[in-house]
Design an enzyme around this catalytic site. Structure first.
Site: not given
Ligand code: ADP
Length: 181
Positions: A13-14, A27, A35-37, A122-123
């Site tokens: 988990d980043i 975004n 997601g990550v954000d 991801g999204v």
């Molecule tokens: P984007 O809008 O750029 O697609 P997302 O956050 O929806 O970004 O997803 C980007 C990638 O990060 C996806 O492959 C998702 O599975 C992964 N991801 C989601 N949550 C985490 C997290 N907490 N740590 C690391 N990677 C994550």
């Protein structure tokens, strides 16, 4: 040290990363998302959103830096990746630009270690194998040409994503590694 040894692929988990700097797959509003954000803002606390509000957004492929607040990371670099539209809308160039923009900012801030998520996969719908190829080309060529940041990690959220990144890295770079000093 061979520049190739300055890169690794991990699962995690980043938002919990112990790197000096982490990258947010943001975004263009820089005002939070899923997601990550969402994970980064949740762990960093409301001061991160307050600083992001002062930045006036960010264009796709560019990057902006903030402090890390309650994160272990000192800095967060926010970069909006491209939304996948089938591959013919300049997505690869924009995605490569995200990685390069983040690495340039990290270099300017003298960051020793930086962790990336898999931007846009991801999204935003970028297919993982294609995104991995773009990400790894951009990161490895930057490391080959720059001494800082010293360490770069790709933090994958799943075993499947890590497998794709490792497979792609091996396909692209394993042959070069033997000649790398
Ligand atoms: P984007 O809008 O750029 O697609 P997302 O956050 O929806 O970004 O997803 C980007 C990638 O990060 C996806 O492959 C998702 O599975 C992964 N991801 C989601 N949550 C985490 C997290 N907490 N740590 C690391 N990677 C994550």
């Amino acid at each position: 040290m061979c520049f190739m040894d300055r890169f690794s692929i991990v699962i995690g988990d980043i938002a919990q990363s112990d790197a000096e700097c982490i990258v947010n797959a943001a975004n263009c509003s820089l005002l939070g998302g899923s997601g990550v954000d969402g994970a980064i803002h949740h762990a960093a606390g409301p001061e991160l959103l307050a600083e992001c509000r002062t930045l006036g957004g960010c264009e796709t492929g560019q990057a902006k830096i903030t402090r890390g607040y309650n994160l272990k990371a000192k800095y967060v670099i926010h970069t909006p990746g491209p939304v996948w539209q089938g591959g013919g809308a300049g997505e690869a160039a924009l995605l490569a630009s995200c990685y390069r923009s983040c690495l340039r900012l990290a270099e300017q801030y003298n960051v020793a270690s930086i962790d990336f998520p898999s931007i846009s996969t991801g999204v935003f719908g970028y297919p993982l194998p294609q995104a991995a190829s773009v990400a790894l080309h951009a990161i490895m060529s930057f490391l080959n040409e720059h001494d800082h940041p010293q360490y770069v990690r790709m933090v994958c959220h799943s075993q499947n994503a890590a497998d794709i990144y490792r497979y792609t890295w091996n396909a692209l770079f394993a042959d070069d590694k033997s000649s790398c000093l």
